[in-house]
Write a protein that holds these residues in place. Structure first.
Motif, PDB file in Angstrom:
ATOM      1  N   LEU A 254      -0.470  21.505  16.434  1.00  0.00           N
ATOM      2  CA  LEU A 254       0.903  21.707  15.516  1.00  0.00           C
ATOM      3  C   LEU A 254       1.508  20.259  15.429  1.00  0.00           C
ATOM      4  CD1 LEU A 254       2.478  25.274  16.597  1.00  0.00           C
ATOM      5  CD2 LEU A 254       1.150  24.489  14.580  1.00  0.00           C
ATOM      6  N   ASN A 255       0.997  19.405  16.041  1.00  0.00           N
ATOM      7  CA  ASN A 255       1.582  17.802  15.979  1.00  0.00           C
ATOM      8  C   ASN A 255       1.566  17.546  14.271  1.00  0.00           C
ATOM      9  OD1 ASN A 255       1.540  17.867  18.704  1.00  0.00           O
ATOM     10  ND2 ASN A 255      -0.004  16.337  18.920  1.00  0.00           N
ATOM     11  N   PHE A 256       2.761  16.700  14.221  1.00  0.00           N
ATOM     12  CA  PHE A 256       2.818  16.208  12.682  1.00  0.00           C
ATOM     13  C   PHE A 256       3.477  14.851  12.799  1.00  0.00           C
ATOM     14  CE2 PHE A 256       6.687  18.967  13.324  1.00  0.00           C
ATOM     15  CZ  PHE A 256       7.671  17.984  12.932  1.00  0.00           C
ATOM     16  N   ASN A 257       3.270  13.930  11.917  1.00  0.00           N
ATOM     17  CA  ASN A 257       3.823  12.846  11.685  1.00  0.00           C
ATOM     18  C   ASN A 257       5.264  12.627  10.881  1.00  0.00           C
ATOM     19  OD1 ASN A 257       1.665  11.756  13.196  1.00  0.00           O
ATOM     20  ND2 ASN A 257       0.681  10.810  11.385  1.00  0.00           N
ATOM     21  N   ARG A 258       6.178  11.959  11.383  1.00  0.00           N
ATOM     22  CA  ARG A 258       7.266  11.735  10.667  1.00  0.00           C
ATOM     23  C   ARG A 258       7.591  10.271  10.410  1.00  0.00           C
ATOM     24  NH1 ARG A 258      11.755  12.232  13.513  1.00  0.00           N
ATOM     25  NH2 ARG A 258      10.862  12.230  15.440  1.00  0.00           N
ATOM     26  N   PRO A 259       7.646   9.954   9.034  1.00  0.00           N
ATOM     27  CA  PRO A 259       7.869   8.556   8.933  1.00  0.00           C
ATOM     28  C   PRO A 259       9.278   8.203   9.001  1.00  0.00           C
ATOM     29  CG  PRO A 259       7.776   9.731   6.666  1.00  0.00           C
ATOM     30  CD  PRO A 259       7.276  10.645   7.924  1.00  0.00           C
ATOM     31  N   LEU A 260       9.315   7.047   9.697  1.00  0.00           N
ATOM     32  CA  LEU A 260      10.679   6.404  10.146  1.00  0.00           C
ATOM     33  C   LEU A 260      10.909   5.153   9.210  1.00  0.00           C
ATOM     34  CD1 LEU A 260      10.797   7.350  13.856  1.00  0.00           C
ATOM     35  CD2 LEU A 260      11.748   8.654  12.126  1.00  0.00           C
ATOM     36  N   TYR A 261      12.337   4.853   8.925  1.00  0.00           N
ATOM     37  CA  TYR A 261      12.548   3.599   8.283  1.00  0.00           C
ATOM     38  C   TYR A 261      13.919   3.144   8.782  1.00  0.00           C
ATOM     39  CZ  TYR A 261       9.718   6.159   5.064  1.00  0.00           C
ATOM     40  OH  TYR A 261       8.532   6.832   4.450  1.00  0.00           O
ATOM     41  N   VAL A 262      14.056   1.839   8.321  1.00  0.00           N
ATOM     42  CA  VAL A 262      15.383   1.212   8.531  1.00  0.00           C
ATOM     43  C   VAL A 262      16.260   1.342   7.307  1.00  0.00           C
ATOM     44  CG1 VAL A 262      16.380  -1.043   9.006  1.00  0.00           C
ATOM     45  CG2 VAL A 262      14.084  -0.671   9.971  1.00  0.00           C
ATOM     46  N   ALA A 263      17.463   1.693   7.635  1.00  0.00           N
ATOM     47  CA  ALA A 263      18.336   1.865   6.383  1.00  0.00           C
ATOM     48  C   ALA A 263      19.295   0.719   6.057  1.00  0.00           C
ATOM     49  CB  ALA A 263      19.009   3.075   6.313  1.00  0.00           C
ATOM     50  N   PHE A 264      19.889   0.285   5.145  1.00  0.00           N
ATOM     51  CA  PHE A 264      20.865  -0.648   4.666  1.00  0.00           C
ATOM     52  C   PHE A 264      22.032  -0.003   3.734  1.00  0.00           C
ATOM     53  CE2 PHE A 264      16.612  -2.254   5.852  1.00  0.00           C
ATOM     54  CZ  PHE A 264      17.098  -3.419   6.307  1.00  0.00           C
ATOM     55  N   ASN A 265      22.847  -0.723   3.787  1.00  0.00           N
ATOM     56  CA  ASN A 265      24.092  -0.472   2.753  1.00  0.00           C
ATOM     57  C   ASN A 265      24.037  -1.438   1.590  1.00  0.00           C
ATOM     58  OD1 ASN A 265      25.948   1.714   3.452  1.00  0.00           O
ATOM     59  ND2 ASN A 265      26.502   0.417   5.191  1.00  0.00           N
ATOM     60  N   ASP A 266      23.290  -2.507   1.842  1.00  0.00           N
ATOM     61  CA  ASP A 266      23.247  -3.568   0.781  1.00  0.00           C
ATOM     62  C   ASP A 266      21.771  -3.527   0.370  1.00  0.00           C
ATOM     63  OD1 ASP A 266      22.376  -6.657   0.349  1.00  0.00           O
ATOM     64  OD2 ASP A 266      24.543  -6.228  -0.438  1.00  0.00           O
ATOM     65  N   LYS A 267      21.392  -3.414  -1.043  1.00  0.00           N
ATOM     66  CA  LYS A 267      20.013  -3.613  -1.476  1.00  0.00           C
ATOM     67  C   LYS A 267      19.507  -4.849  -1.160  1.00  0.00           C
ATOM     68  CE  LYS A 267      17.575  -2.320  -5.832  1.00  0.00           C
ATOM     69  NZ  LYS A 267      16.516  -3.564  -6.059  1.00  0.00           N
ATOM     70  N   SER A 268      20.163  -5.871  -1.529  1.00  0.00           N
ATOM     71  CA  SER A 268      19.345  -7.157  -1.588  1.00  0.00           C
ATOM     72  C   SER A 268      18.899  -7.426  -0.046  1.00  0.00           C
ATOM     73  CB  SER A 268      20.309  -8.361  -2.100  1.00  0.00           C
ATOM     74  OG  SER A 268      21.595  -8.635  -1.311  1.00  0.00           O
ATOM     75  N   LEU A 269      19.855  -7.022   0.887  1.00  0.00           N
ATOM     76  CA  LEU A 269      19.697  -7.186   2.358  1.00  0.00           C
ATOM     77  C   LEU A 269      18.347  -6.407   2.735  1.00  0.00           C
ATOM     78  CD1 LEU A 269      20.488  -8.620   5.109  1.00  0.00           C
ATOM     79  CD2 LEU A 269      21.602  -6.655   5.367  1.00  0.00           C
ATOM     80  N   ARG A 270      18.344  -5.206   2.265  1.00  0.00           N
ATOM     81  CA  ARG A 270      17.028  -4.558   2.312  1.00  0.00           C
ATOM     82  C   ARG A 270      15.753  -5.108   1.805  1.00  0.00           C
ATOM     83  NH1 ARG A 270      15.374  -0.078  -0.901  1.00  0.00           N
ATOM     84  NH2 ARG A 270      15.564  -1.427  -2.643  1.00  0.00           N
ATOM     85  N   ASP A 271      15.975  -5.781   0.703  1.00  0.00           N
ATOM     86  CA  ASP A 271      14.699  -6.392   0.093  1.00  0.00           C
ATOM     87  C   ASP A 271      14.173  -7.617   0.901  1.00  0.00           C
ATOM     88  OD1 ASP A 271      14.827  -4.577  -2.048  1.00  0.00           O
ATOM     89  OD2 ASP A 271      16.019  -5.896  -3.310  1.00  0.00           O
ATOM     90  N   GLU A 272      15.388  -8.252   1.320  1.00  0.00           N
ATOM     91  CA  GLU A 272      15.103  -9.687   2.246  1.00  0.00           C
ATOM     92  C   GLU A 272      14.432  -9.080   3.427  1.00  0.00           C
ATOM     93  OE1 GLU A 272      17.702 -13.114   4.020  1.00  0.00           O
ATOM     94  OE2 GLU A 272      18.358 -11.739   3.172  1.00  0.00           O
ATOM     95  N   PHE A 273      14.767  -8.310   4.114  1.00  0.00           N
ATOM     96  CA  PHE A 273      14.131  -7.344   5.166  1.00  0.00           C
ATOM     97  C   PHE A 273      12.663  -6.919   5.340  1.00  0.00           C
ATOM     98  CE2 PHE A 273      13.110  -3.915   8.189  1.00  0.00           C
ATOM     99  CZ  PHE A 273      13.516  -4.265   9.447  1.00  0.00           C
ATOM    100  N   ASN A 274      12.506  -6.413   4.068  1.00  0.00           N
ATOM    101  CA  ASN A 274      11.208  -6.084   3.764  1.00  0.00           C
ATOM    102  C   ASN A 274      10.172  -6.966   3.703  1.00  0.00           C
ATOM    103  OD1 ASN A 274      11.624  -3.176   3.665  1.00  0.00           O
ATOM    104  ND2 ASN A 274      11.769  -3.200   1.402  1.00  0.00           N
ATOM    105  N   ASN A 275      10.664  -8.412   3.055  1.00  0.00           N
ATOM    106  CA  ASN A 275       9.549  -9.375   3.221  1.00  0.00           C
ATOM    107  C   ASN A 275       9.486 -10.055   4.494  1.00  0.00           C
ATOM    108  OD1 ASN A 275       9.659  -9.779   0.211  1.00  0.00           O
ATOM    109  ND2 ASN A 275      11.776 -10.734   0.192  1.00  0.00           N
ATOM    110  N   PHE A 276      10.280  -9.732   5.428  1.00  0.00           N
ATOM    111  CA  PHE A 276       9.938 -10.213   6.666  1.00  0.00           C
ATOM    112  C   PHE A 276       9.233  -9.337   7.709  1.00  0.00           C
ATOM    113  CE2 PHE A 276      12.925 -13.627   5.047  1.00  0.00           C
ATOM    114  CZ  PHE A 276      12.337 -14.688   5.603  1.00  0.00           C
ATOM    115  N   LEU A 277       9.496  -7.954   7.330  1.00  0.00           N
ATOM    116  CA  LEU A 277       8.884  -6.935   8.213  1.00  0.00           C
ATOM    117  C   LEU A 277       7.414  -6.843   8.270  1.00  0.00           C
ATOM    118  CD1 LEU A 277       9.698  -4.313  10.050  1.00  0.00           C
ATOM    119  CD2 LEU A 277       9.433  -3.033   7.955  1.00  0.00           C
ATOM    120  N   LYS A 278       6.629  -6.834   9.249  1.00  0.00           N
ATOM    121  CA  LYS A 278       5.357  -6.761   9.577  1.00  0.00           C
ATOM    122  C   LYS A 278       5.068  -5.552  10.100  1.00  0.00           C
ATOM    123  CE  LYS A 278       4.357 -11.799   9.865  1.00  0.00           C
ATOM    124  NZ  LYS A 278       3.626 -12.729  10.741  1.00  0.00           N
TER     125      LYS A 278
END
Length: 206
Positions: free
Chosen positions: A182-206
């Motif tokens: 019955l194991n299952f995967n849950r995708p986890l994320y980082v959340a932001f209040n600022d869209k531009s900061l999110r976009d910048e973070f995505n560019n550096f996240l490996k």
């Protein structure tokens, strides 16, 4: 070093936690810290109960929270990163596990008076969150949940497999077993209040 970013998460060892000396450690913490460093910002981390972290984030006291799960409600007000990682989630029990090796659906476990132990104010995703409330027992800490499953006060529980292995590495909860089918995967994320900061973070996240 540039702007200071305030980043929050709830304690969830081995992913993020505070040790006995008050230092923050954890695999997810290291990923976030290294990414923020590469972006040229200084990270100020706050590890506390999720109810406190979520309130601070909604009030924009925090810039970033991790590791969180997407929900329709959250997607209306937060900006989510690319996937941070998948969490493997297990159903645990102290009952005779051989009875459940062919079970394909969690609801099949919850017949009669059997119930599922879950954490308060925690989003597990549709698989768990859609189960009727009258079939759940809520606990304030993961250790409390493990204790009640171990003592058979509740038939089943939901456990992040990584957290379970870390907390139970000395086999304190010696009756607990995982129903691996019955194991299952849950995708986890980082959340932001600022869209531009999110976009910048995505560019550096490996």
């Amino acid at each position: 070093m540039g702007k200071i970013l305030r980043i929050g998460a709830d304690p969830f060892p081995p992913y993020q936690y505070i040790d006995e000396n008050g230092e923050i450690y954890g695999s997810d913490y290291e990923v976030i810290k290294k990414t923020i460093d590469k972006m040229g910002y200084k990270a100020e981390f706050i590890i506390d109960d999720w109810s406190i972290i979520e309130k601070m984030f909604n009030e924009k006291i925090l810039d970033i929270v991790f590791q969180v799960q997407k929900t329709p409600e959250r997607e209306k007000k937060w900006y989510f990163s690319k996937k941070l990682r998948d969490a493997v989630t297990s159903i645990i029990t102290s009952l005779d596990i051989t009875k459940y090796k062919n079970v394909k659906n969690i609801n099949e476990l919850l017949k009669g008076d059997k119930k599922l132990g879950v954490l308060e104010n925690y989003q597990y995703g549709e698989i768990i969150d859609s189960i009727d409330d009258n079939k759940k027992v809520y606990y304030s800490t993961f250790e409390e949940l493990l204790e009640h499953v171990n003592n058979r006060d509740v038939g089943f529980g939901v456990a992040d497999l990584g957290v379970l292995k870390y907390i139970n590495k000395n086999n304190i909860y010696d009756n607990i077993k995982t129903i691996n089918n019955l194991n299952f995967n849950r995708p986890l994320y980082v959340a932001f209040n600022d869209k531009s900061l999110r976009d910048e973070f995505n560019n550096f996240l490996k």
